[in-house]
Motif scaffolding. Structure first.
Motif, PDB file in Angstrom:
ATOM      1  N   UNK A  32      -1.051  10.861 -10.489  1.00 54.79           N
ATOM      2  CA  UNK A  32       0.504  10.689 -10.073  1.00 54.79           C
ATOM      3  C   UNK A  32       1.085  11.702  -9.570  1.00 54.79           C
ATOM      4  N   UNK A  33       0.920  12.982 -10.265  1.00 56.23           N
ATOM      5  CA  UNK A  33       1.706  14.340  -9.733  1.00 56.23           C
ATOM      6  C   UNK A  33       0.907  14.609  -8.377  1.00 56.23           C
ATOM      7  N   UNK A  34      -0.356  14.283  -8.332  1.00 57.81           N
ATOM      8  CA  UNK A  34      -0.660  14.903  -6.787  1.00 57.81           C
ATOM      9  C   UNK A  34      -0.796  13.944  -5.787  1.00 57.81           C
ATOM     10  N   UNK A  35      -0.563  12.639  -6.380  1.00 55.14           N
ATOM     11  CA  UNK A  35      -0.326  11.498  -5.583  1.00 55.14           C
ATOM     12  C   UNK A  35      -1.260  11.454  -4.264  1.00 55.14           C
ATOM     13  N   UNK A  36      -2.522  11.145  -4.813  1.00 56.86           N
ATOM     14  CA  UNK A  36      -3.661  10.957  -3.690  1.00 56.86           C
ATOM     15  C   UNK A  36      -3.848   9.626  -3.285  1.00 56.86           C
ATOM     16  N   UNK A  37      -3.080   8.787  -3.619  1.00 56.97           N
ATOM     17  CA  UNK A  37      -3.291   7.434  -2.754  1.00 56.97           C
ATOM     18  C   UNK A  37      -3.325   7.610  -1.254  1.00 56.97           C
ATOM     19  N   UNK A  38      -3.174   6.493  -0.706  1.00 58.40           N
ATOM     20  CA  UNK A  38      -2.984   6.289   0.826  1.00 58.40           C
ATOM     21  C   UNK A  38      -1.580   6.638   0.960  1.00 58.40           C
ATOM     22  N   UNK A  39      -0.633   5.865   0.114  1.00 57.54           N
ATOM     23  CA  UNK A  39       0.900   6.129   0.427  1.00 57.54           C
ATOM     24  C   UNK A  39       1.184   7.658   0.828  1.00 57.54           C
ATOM     25  N   UNK A  40       0.739   8.235   0.257  1.00 60.79           N
ATOM     26  CA  UNK A  40       0.978   9.727   0.474  1.00 60.79           C
ATOM     27  C   UNK A  40       0.268  10.540   1.785  1.00 60.79           C
ATOM     28  N   UNK A  41      -0.581   9.730   2.377  1.00 59.24           N
ATOM     29  CA  UNK A  41      -0.984  10.170   3.648  1.00 59.24           C
ATOM     30  C   UNK A  41      -0.539   9.721   4.544  1.00 59.24           C
ATOM     31  N   UNK A  42       0.284  10.562   5.321  1.00 59.73           N
ATOM     32  CA  UNK A  42       1.167   9.991   6.304  1.00 59.73           C
ATOM     33  C   UNK A  42       0.693  10.057   7.798  1.00 59.73           C
ATOM     34  N   UNK A  43       0.819   8.959   8.560  1.00 59.53           N
ATOM     35  CA  UNK A  43       0.345   8.776   9.817  1.00 59.53           C
ATOM     36  C   UNK A  43       0.412   7.294  10.199  1.00 59.53           C
ATOM     37  N   UNK A  44       1.073   7.281  11.470  1.00 59.53           N
ATOM     38  CA  UNK A  44       1.285   5.673  11.973  1.00 59.53           C
ATOM     39  C   UNK A  44       0.371   5.750  13.287  1.00 59.53           C
ATOM     40  N   UNK A  45      -0.019   6.929  13.721  1.00 62.96           N
ATOM     41  CA  UNK A  45      -0.717   6.868  15.176  1.00 62.96           C
ATOM     42  C   UNK A  45      -1.942   6.104  15.084  1.00 62.96           C
ATOM     43  N   UNK A  46      -2.192   5.554  16.104  1.00 63.19           N
ATOM     44  CA  UNK A  46      -3.449   4.668  16.267  1.00 63.19           C
ATOM     45  C   UNK A  46      -4.613   5.288  15.721  1.00 63.19           C
ATOM     46  N   UNK A  47      -4.654   6.659  15.938  1.00 66.52           N
ATOM     47  CA  UNK A  47      -5.940   7.495  15.251  1.00 66.52           C
ATOM     48  C   UNK A  47      -5.978   7.506  13.951  1.00 66.52           C
ATOM     49  N   UNK A  48      -4.794   7.584  13.241  1.00 64.61           N
ATOM     50  CA  UNK A  48      -4.911   7.669  11.795  1.00 64.61           C
ATOM     51  C   UNK A  48      -5.003   6.287  11.360  1.00 64.61           C
ATOM     52  N   UNK A  49      -4.339   5.358  11.696  1.00 69.41           N
ATOM     53  CA  UNK A  49      -4.499   3.883  11.421  1.00 69.41           C
ATOM     54  C   UNK A  49      -5.989   3.593  11.388  1.00 69.41           C
ATOM     55  N   UNK A  50      -6.796   3.863  12.392  1.00 71.60           N
ATOM     56  CA  UNK A  50      -8.248   3.757  12.635  1.00 71.60           C
ATOM     57  C   UNK A  50      -8.988   4.852  11.595  1.00 71.60           C
ATOM     58  N   UNK A  51      -8.457   5.786  11.201  1.00 75.42           N
ATOM     59  CA  UNK A  51      -9.239   6.386  10.174  1.00 75.42           C
ATOM     60  C   UNK A  51      -8.966   5.987   8.715  1.00 75.42           C
ATOM     61  N   UNK A  52      -7.653   5.397   8.626  1.00 73.25           N
ATOM     62  CA  UNK A  52      -7.467   4.721   7.225  1.00 73.25           C
ATOM     63  C   UNK A  52      -8.453   3.588   7.061  1.00 73.25           C
ATOM     64  N   UNK A  53      -8.550   2.808   8.025  1.00 72.13           N
ATOM     65  CA  UNK A  53      -9.411   1.634   7.887  1.00 72.13           C
ATOM     66  C   UNK A  53     -10.755   2.300   7.535  1.00 72.13           C
ATOM     67  N   UNK A  54     -11.400   3.160   8.234  1.00 74.00           N
ATOM     68  CA  UNK A  54     -12.642   3.686   7.991  1.00 74.00           C
ATOM     69  C   UNK A  54     -12.721   4.136   6.573  1.00 74.00           C
ATOM     70  N   UNK A  55     -11.737   5.207   6.107  1.00 71.19           N
ATOM     71  CA  UNK A  55     -11.795   5.424   4.943  1.00 71.19           C
ATOM     72  C   UNK A  55     -11.864   4.374   3.648  1.00 71.19           C
TER      73      UNK A  55
END
Ligand SMILES: Nc1ncnc2c1ncn2[C@@H]1O[C@H](COP(=O)(O)OP(=O)(O)OP(=O)(O)O)[C@@H](O)[C@H]1O
Ligand SMILES: [Mg+2]
Length: 474
Positions: free
Chosen positions: A146-169
């Motif tokens: 919780x402290x380090x907040x490693x979930x996706x919520x804490x990884x910022x990025x709405x760009x197409x490239x990052x959305x694609x990356x999240x999907x792959x992750x």
């Protein structure tokens, strides 16, 4: 002969037994190892204490006889609690010294048993203590997570490239496949590695990051594989390596491009055979970990240069995730800025809530050679020095402002040639970025090599001029 240790999926406990009587030591060791615990047994307190201090992070329980010649059980207890207050201690004692045992409980022992030992009772107590310990560890882990907040919520990025990356992750996290994460420094490789682990079936096991570049290569081998006592000079006790600590978790080998070729061969074997031996050891240890790798160097080029093994490359590159540099996804900048503003305003107890439009414009058009890390550091810096509730341009360093003021008119002294102007631009930019050539090249939008060549030319021009001057003076 080499023995194979079973994979411990259910009972994952590392137990130390300290008992001077051989028979009793053997019986206890067998009773626990049959149940899948990993047991290290010692015949005297002194050796046990050394081991406990060297392996604090992985030991769950210490079982010690109270009465032993030399270093006794009370000392083992004290030393164990000193090494780690949360490490459980079970005392074993003869009837005669029950009073001592009660005394020991006051001193922090977690439980005690009297001899002769009833094995059923013994296993039940051990199980309870270890379960309790692992529950505590889980709570700890949850807090840390919780402290380090490693979930996706804490990884910022709405760009197409990052959305694609999240999907792959998300897709790859669900599998056990090895993953290679590439990207420039500061793009968030470690963050993504964490997200893979936290979203994988192994999320309740350990996530163990190891930075291959930070550990000298001769030490790295025994860090990863562990070593037996006497494996080399200075190996005074057995050491459990990272692979063994996380046999069922996720192992994150960061900066894999910096691993020596020798060690690459050994790593390849682990990946292929799913087992390994400690340095100087004969016991084969099975490993069920998922491996995640990261690098900011070009492994294909490293292969051509003979610095990275091609066979290993194909093994680790089953799934590859490339994180784009920040300058290629500028639409993420605004969201990152407001994320970091609120993070650091809270941390540094500042009232900053807002960013002036011209500041945002400057941040959006800057090149960010240090990627998200550079942006994050900048925002923290600015927040610390801010006095108002809004971040204004005067707080930004010059190299970021100058880059953005594209329409600004610069006063050029009449008579200056194009190449003199260029030279001035290069020197002023270098000054503004503290002499960092990579960053200057980025700001000026020229290749680093071009910049270096020009600087070299200027230097030799300078020398020519100086010698001309000497000639004049003669
Ligand atoms: N998309 C993102 N959202 C929020 N924070 C991020 C993001 N990307 C990176 N960061 C933050 O930027 C910093 C650098 O990220 P990280 O350490 O993961 O980079 P890296 O790629 O591993 O860099 P290096 O190659 O230098 O080790 C960290 O503080 C991280 O939390
Ligand atoms: Mg990193």
């Amino acid at each position: 002969m080499a023995q194979t240790r079973p994979l411990k999926e259910e009972i994952d406990g590392h137990v130390v037994i300290v008992e001077d009587e051989i028979e009793s030591r053997k019986v206890m060791t067998l009773a626990l190892s049959k149940k899948g615990y990993h047991v290290e047994a010692f015949g005297n307190g002194a050796d046990a204490i050394k081991y406990i201090h060297s392996q604090t992070s992985i030991i769950d329980l210490v079982i010690t006889d109270l009465r032993m010649p030399g270093v006794d059980g009370l000392t083992v207890l004290k030393e164990t609690k000193q090494a780690d207050q949360d490490m459980a201690v079970l005392l074993v004692t003869g009837y005669a010294s029950v009073e001592n045992a009660v005394e020991a409980m006051k001193l922090g022992a977690d439980d005690y048993l009297t001899k002769p030992i009833d094995l059923f009772e013994f296993r039940a107590r051990v199980h309870k203590l270890i379960k309790h310990k692992s529950l505590n560890r889980e709570v700890d882990l949850l807090h840390k997570r919780l402290d380090k907040r490693f979930g996706f919520e804490q990884i910022i990025g709405k760009s197409r490239q990052m959305e694609q990356l999240f999907e792959m992750v998300r897709a790859v996290a669900a599998t056990n496949a090895n993953v290679l994460i590439t990207g420039e420094s500061g793009t968030g490789k470690e963050l993504i590695a964490n997200a893979i682990h936290q979203n994988s079936p192994k999320k309740d096991q350990r996530f163990l990051p190891i930075n291959c570049a930070a550990i000298p290569s001769d030490i790295l081998e025994s860090e990863l594989f562990g070593h037996e006592r006497g494996a080399f000079t200075g190996a005074i006790t057995r050491k459990i390596g990272k692979f063994e600590i996380a046999t069922n978790g996720t192992i994150f080998l960061d900066e894999i491009g910096d691993m020596s070729v020798d060690l690459q061969v050994k790593l390849l074997r682990v990946l292929e055979q799913k087992e390994f031996m400690r340095v100087g050891g004969t016991e084969t240890i099975r490993i069920g970990s998922r491996f995640v790798f990261a690098t900011n160097c070009n492994l294909e080029r490293a292969i051509e240069e003979g610095k990275f093994r091609e066979d290993l490359y194909y093994r680790i590159n089953v799934v590859s995730l490339k994180i784009p540099p920040l300058r290629e996804r500028r639409e993420d900048i605004a969201e990152l800025v407001s994320h970091f503003v609120s993070e650091f305003a809270t941390e540094h107890k500042k009232q900053v809530t807002d960013v002036a439009p011209d500041v945002m414009q400057a941040l959006m058009s800057y090149g960010w050679p240090g990627n998200v890390r550079e942006l994050r550091n900048l925002i923290e810096n600015v927040i610390i020095f801010s006095k108002e509730d809004r971040i204004t341009k005067d707080l930004l360093p010059t190299h970021i402002i100058s880059r953005s003021d594209k329409n600004r008119r610069v006063a050029v002294p009449f008579g200056m040639t194009m190449s003199e102007l260029e030279r001035e631009a290069i020197y002023q930019t270098l000054d503004a970025v503290g002499g960092n050539k990579t960053r200057a090249a980025e700001v000026l939008e020229v290749g680093l090599r071009t910049l270096q060549r020009k600087l070299k030319d200027y230097e030799s021009d300078g020398q020519d001029e100086a010698s001309d001057k000497d000639d004049d003076e003669d």
